[in-house]
Design a protein around this motif. Sequence first.
Motif, PDB file in Angstrom:
ATOM      1  N   ARG A 298      46.118  30.470  45.701  1.00 44.89           N
ATOM      2  CA  ARG A 298      44.700  29.740  45.394  1.00 44.89           C
ATOM      3  C   ARG A 298      43.998  29.353  44.128  1.00 44.89           C
ATOM      4  O   ARG A 298      44.690  29.822  42.956  1.00 44.89           O
ATOM      5  CB  ARG A 298      43.731  30.743  46.428  1.00 44.89           C
ATOM      6  CG  ARG A 298      43.325  30.872  47.489  1.00 44.89           C
ATOM      7  CD  ARG A 298      42.715  32.119  47.999  1.00 44.89           C
ATOM      8  NE  ARG A 298      41.032  31.574  48.001  1.00 44.89           N
ATOM      9  CZ  ARG A 298      40.153  32.791  47.881  1.00 44.89           C
ATOM     10  NH1 ARG A 298      40.773  33.723  48.471  1.00 44.89           N
ATOM     11  NH2 ARG A 298      39.135  32.412  47.949  1.00 44.89           N
TER      12      ARG A 298
ATOM     13  N   GLY B  17      41.423  42.163  42.211  1.00 47.59           N
ATOM     14  CA  GLY B  17      42.598  42.398  43.577  1.00 47.59           C
ATOM     15  C   GLY B  17      43.584  43.179  42.755  1.00 47.59           C
ATOM     16  O   GLY B  17      44.200  43.401  41.379  1.00 47.59           O
TER      17      GLY B  17
ATOM     18  N   GLN C 157      32.198  46.172  44.547  1.00 44.24           N
ATOM     19  CA  GLN C 157      33.179  45.056  45.438  1.00 44.24           C
ATOM     20  C   GLN C 157      34.202  44.460  44.830  1.00 44.24           C
ATOM     21  O   GLN C 157      34.636  43.011  45.189  1.00 44.24           O
ATOM     22  CB  GLN C 157      32.514  44.038  45.309  1.00 44.24           C
ATOM     23  CG  GLN C 157      30.655  44.049  46.157  1.00 44.24           C
ATOM     24  CD  GLN C 157      29.858  42.928  45.053  1.00 44.24           C
ATOM     25  OE1 GLN C 157      29.681  43.259  44.157  1.00 44.24           O
ATOM     26  NE2 GLN C 157      28.832  42.945  46.147  1.00 44.24           N
TER      27      GLN C 157
ATOM     28  N   GLU D 223      45.864  52.128  42.166  1.00 46.33           N
ATOM     29  CA  GLU D 223      46.209  51.542  41.512  1.00 46.33           C
ATOM     30  C   GLU D 223      45.350  51.261  40.541  1.00 46.33           C
ATOM     31  O   GLU D 223      45.444  50.769  38.893  1.00 46.33           O
ATOM     32  CB  GLU D 223      45.693  50.060  42.686  1.00 46.33           C
ATOM     33  CG  GLU D 223      47.717  49.443  43.233  1.00 46.33           C
ATOM     34  CD  GLU D 223      47.666  50.733  43.963  1.00 46.33           C
ATOM     35  OE1 GLU D 223      46.815  51.191  45.446  1.00 46.33           O
ATOM     36  OE2 GLU D 223      48.756  50.914  44.613  1.00 46.33           O
TER      37      GLU D 223
ATOM     38  N   TRP E  52      50.686  37.777  57.377  1.00 47.94           N
ATOM     39  CA  TRP E  52      49.789  37.128  56.315  1.00 47.94           C
ATOM     40  C   TRP E  52      49.218  35.157  56.919  1.00 47.94           C
ATOM     41  O   TRP E  52      48.414  34.646  57.159  1.00 47.94           O
ATOM     42  CB  TRP E  52      49.986  36.361  55.252  1.00 47.94           C
ATOM     43  CG  TRP E  52      49.407  38.118  53.903  1.00 47.94           C
ATOM     44  CD1 TRP E  52      49.288  39.192  55.024  1.00 47.94           C
ATOM     45  CD2 TRP E  52      49.941  38.497  52.835  1.00 47.94           C
ATOM     46  NE1 TRP E  52      49.183  40.019  53.921  1.00 47.94           N
ATOM     47  CE2 TRP E  52      49.392  39.398  52.633  1.00 47.94           C
ATOM     48  CE3 TRP E  52      50.927  37.268  51.749  1.00 47.94           C
ATOM     49  CZ2 TRP E  52      49.777  40.178  51.620  1.00 47.94           C
ATOM     50  CZ3 TRP E  52      50.755  38.187  50.591  1.00 47.94           C
ATOM     51  CH2 TRP E  52      50.244  38.976  49.886  1.00 47.94           C
TER      52      TRP E  52
ATOM     53  N   GLY F 126      45.423  43.434  52.973  1.00 47.12           N
ATOM     54  CA  GLY F 126      46.266  44.785  53.595  1.00 47.12           C
ATOM     55  C   GLY F 126      47.341  44.807  53.473  1.00 47.12           C
ATOM     56  O   GLY F 126      47.392  43.554  52.491  1.00 47.12           O
ATOM     57  N   VAL F 127      47.535  45.768  52.688  1.00 44.37           N
ATOM     58  CA  VAL F 127      49.043  46.133  52.444  1.00 44.37           C
ATOM     59  C   VAL F 127      49.550  46.306  52.889  1.00 44.37           C
ATOM     60  O   VAL F 127      50.195  46.027  54.080  1.00 44.37           O
ATOM     61  CB  VAL F 127      49.115  47.844  52.236  1.00 44.37           C
ATOM     62  CG1 VAL F 127      47.826  48.084  50.552  1.00 44.37           C
ATOM     63  CG2 VAL F 127      48.574  48.449  53.083  1.00 44.37           C
TER      64      VAL F 127
HETATM   65  P1  NAP Z   1      42.657  39.710  46.434  1.00 46.63           P
HETATM   66  O1  NAP Z   1      42.710  41.438  47.235  1.00 46.63           O
HETATM   67  O2  NAP Z   1      42.002  39.045  47.710  1.00 46.63           O
HETATM   68  O3  NAP Z   1      42.247  39.725  45.222  1.00 46.63           O
HETATM   69  C1  NAP Z   1      41.856  38.779  45.141  1.00 46.63           C
HETATM   70  C2  NAP Z   1      40.753  38.808  44.036  1.00 46.63           C
HETATM   71  O4  NAP Z   1      40.194  36.643  43.659  1.00 46.63           O
HETATM   72  C3  NAP Z   1      38.983  38.715  44.158  1.00 46.63           C
HETATM   73  O5  NAP Z   1      38.666  40.466  43.271  1.00 46.63           O
HETATM   74  C4  NAP Z   1      38.148  37.844  44.439  1.00 46.63           C
HETATM   75  O6  NAP Z   1      36.668  37.568  44.418  1.00 46.63           O
HETATM   76  C5  NAP Z   1      38.839  36.592  43.734  1.00 46.63           C
HETATM   77  N1  NAP Z   1      38.387  35.843  42.810  1.00 46.63           N
HETATM   78  C6  NAP Z   1      38.699  34.344  44.468  1.00 46.63           C
HETATM   79  N2  NAP Z   1      38.228  33.428  44.287  1.00 46.63           N
HETATM   80  C7  NAP Z   1      37.630  33.185  42.771  1.00 46.63           C
HETATM   81  C8  NAP Z   1      36.952  32.507  41.772  1.00 46.63           C
HETATM   82  N3  NAP Z   1      36.866  31.505  42.846  1.00 46.63           N
HETATM   83  N4  NAP Z   1      36.984  33.053  41.178  1.00 46.63           N
HETATM   84  C9  NAP Z   1      37.248  34.219  41.188  1.00 46.63           C
HETATM   85  N5  NAP Z   1      37.296  35.650  41.635  1.00 46.63           N
HETATM   86  C10 NAP Z   1      37.724  34.674  42.751  1.00 46.63           C
HETATM   87  O7  NAP Z   1      44.325  38.742  46.537  1.00 46.63           O
HETATM   88  P2  NAP Z   1      44.963  39.786  46.062  1.00 46.63           P
HETATM   89  O8  NAP Z   1      44.691  40.405  44.896  1.00 46.63           O
HETATM   90  O9  NAP Z   1      46.222  38.496  45.369  1.00 46.63           O
HETATM   91  O10 NAP Z   1      46.037  40.687  46.665  1.00 46.63           O
HETATM   92  C11 NAP Z   1      46.336  40.423  48.582  1.00 46.63           C
HETATM   93  C12 NAP Z   1      47.069  41.551  49.152  1.00 46.63           C
HETATM   94  O11 NAP Z   1      47.978  41.627  48.601  1.00 46.63           O
HETATM   95  C13 NAP Z   1      45.444  42.536  49.007  1.00 46.63           C
HETATM   96  O12 NAP Z   1      45.465  42.882  50.286  1.00 46.63           O
HETATM   97  C14 NAP Z   1      46.939  43.436  48.415  1.00 46.63           C
HETATM   98  O13 NAP Z   1      45.779  44.907  47.843  1.00 46.63           O
HETATM   99  C15 NAP Z   1      47.598  43.343  48.596  1.00 46.63           C
HETATM  100  N6  NAP Z   1      48.712  43.773  47.231  1.00 46.63           N
HETATM  101  C16 NAP Z   1      48.968  45.076  47.233  1.00 46.63           C
HETATM  102  C17 NAP Z   1      49.367  45.656  46.213  1.00 46.63           C
HETATM  103  C18 NAP Z   1      49.536  47.721  46.470  1.00 46.63           C
HETATM  104  O14 NAP Z   1      49.727  48.125  47.177  1.00 46.63           O
HETATM  105  N7  NAP Z   1      49.671  48.043  45.333  1.00 46.63           N
HETATM  106  C19 NAP Z   1      49.882  45.549  45.096  1.00 46.63           C
HETATM  107  C20 NAP Z   1      49.144  43.507  45.265  1.00 46.63           C
HETATM  108  C21 NAP Z   1      48.457  43.285  46.237  1.00 46.63           C
HETATM  109  P3  NAP Z   1      35.739  37.907  45.785  1.00 46.63           P
HETATM  110  O15 NAP Z   1      35.726  39.664  46.076  1.00 46.63           O
HETATM  111  O16 NAP Z   1      34.438  38.303  44.603  1.00 46.63           O
HETATM  112  O17 NAP Z   1      36.204  37.470  46.060  1.00 46.63           O
END
Ligand code: NAP
Length: 449
Positions: free
Chosen positions: A104, A150, A198, A205, A355, A362-363
């Motif tokens: 994104r 995240g 939030q 992690e 996805w 999700g994990v």
């Molecule tokens: P995510 O969990 O959706 O986190 C995205 C982050 O970006 C949130 O803090 C969100 O804030 C922020 N954000 C979104 N739009 C924004 C904006 N315009 N300006 C500033 N902040 C913004 O995404 P992700 O970290 O890419 O992870 C994707 C998925 O993969 C998740 O389900 C994650 O748990 C999983 N994953 C798991 C592991 C693991 O288990 N070790 C490792 C990597 C990824 P808001 O909440 O305010 O929208």
Amino acid sequence: MLRVAVVGSGPSGCYTAQSLVQQDPGVHVHVLDRLPCPYGLVRYGVAPDHEKIKSLQNNLRTVLEHERVRFLGGVRVGADGVPVARLRELYHAVVYCVGAATDRRLGIPGEDLRGCWSATEFVSWYSAHPDAVADGFLAGARTAVVIGVGNVAVDVTRMLARGATELTPTDMPQAALDSLAAGTVTRVHMVGRRGPSQARFTTKELRELSTLPDSRVTVDPAELELDPGYVDPSSLPAPQRRNVEVLRGWATAPAPAGRHGIRLRFFLRPVEILSDGDRVRGVRLERTEPDGHGGVSGTGRYEVIEAQLVLRSVGYRGVPVDGLPFDPVHGTVPHAAGRVLRDGVPSPGEYVAGWIKRGPTGVIGTNRPCAKETASSLLEDAPELAARSLPDDPVALLRAAGPDPVEWSGWQSIERAEAALGASLGRGVVKIPDWESLLTAARGGGAVP
Ligand code: NAP
């Protein structure tokens, strides 16, 4: 006999294949992937230092080695590849498990400056994805800002803070290892636009950040207390409450000294990436405050964090597959219990899982029930699907149409080449990072970088 193509060999594709062959002894599955290597984000997304999660590859391997499952790498589907309609002709059913292939965007000025990258690009680089952009992420960088809170944000923050001792045993490519191990980035600011209660990271992690050798995690207690959920976490769901507890611990106990400083910031939303010529020099952020409905509003107060590297870690995004319907708002394919909907009606023989079905959340384990639901829908439809007669040998027809699939034996050759590369560098397995070397290795050639 039911012949199914699963497009994508990441967790959702493998779990779909597994569910199909387990539930029905008459199903044969071909798992197609545009890359010559299987496992999707388990190979190209899970951080190299997360060995336990990476070892899930062993489970996925048993699926791809199943006697009724056949891996076909190097086969692109959609634009510039096998058309969706052609695939439908070759298989009784096709399940798209193509994930969320891009990131994104923030939609603010300066996002395309040199030194501002998506976390996906950074992750692809240290994970040896053959489409990764060239090196140079860390050139001249001493301070990094990671936007988003995240698990991906935590991953990239941690990788920036890891030292040579911890990175050398991983399978990361040598160029990325050399660059990260030099440790030039000594300060990382991880910034959330909402409050600590939030944040999207998971507690395990988050906690890991404070266990990194030679690193020091800091938070600002006054900033944390802007969040009513932090001040009184009693009504938070358990995962958020646990995050708050970890942050409270860091706010009250002084962190030991360390060369790498990791600072967690909250209630700051990025409004502009600042430039010095064509390079990043920092991020301008607006202080936000809770709006009482789970969101935030701006306060008109701003601050600048100086940085030479900015990583946007604000989530993945699905991309359309040419020939399949797409919901641009959610970045997913419209579906009902995994059946692809065309104009609101289930399209016979077309399915989605992972996805691209439910969005990038999700994990890895979340993909299991998701895949099972899709596989069950497909098997319910099997009597009608199996009534159609198919050409005899779809792989020969695929080959005739252009792609020369990398079969399982080709992937095993890549694995051997990666072991040999690692041995030549005095390391364990080291991933091959480019297309040409991967394809050479797949054909049994030993020439690797
Ligand atoms: P995510 O969990 O959706 O986190 C995205 C982050 O970006 C949130 O803090 C969100 O804030 C922020 N954000 C979104 N739009 C924004 C904006 N315009 N300006 C500033 N902040 C913004 O995404 P992700 O970290 O890419 O992870 C994707 C998925 O993969 C998740 O389900 C994650 O748990 C999983 N994953 C798991 C592991 C693991 O288990 N070790 C490792 C990597 C990824 P808001 O909440 O305010 O929208």
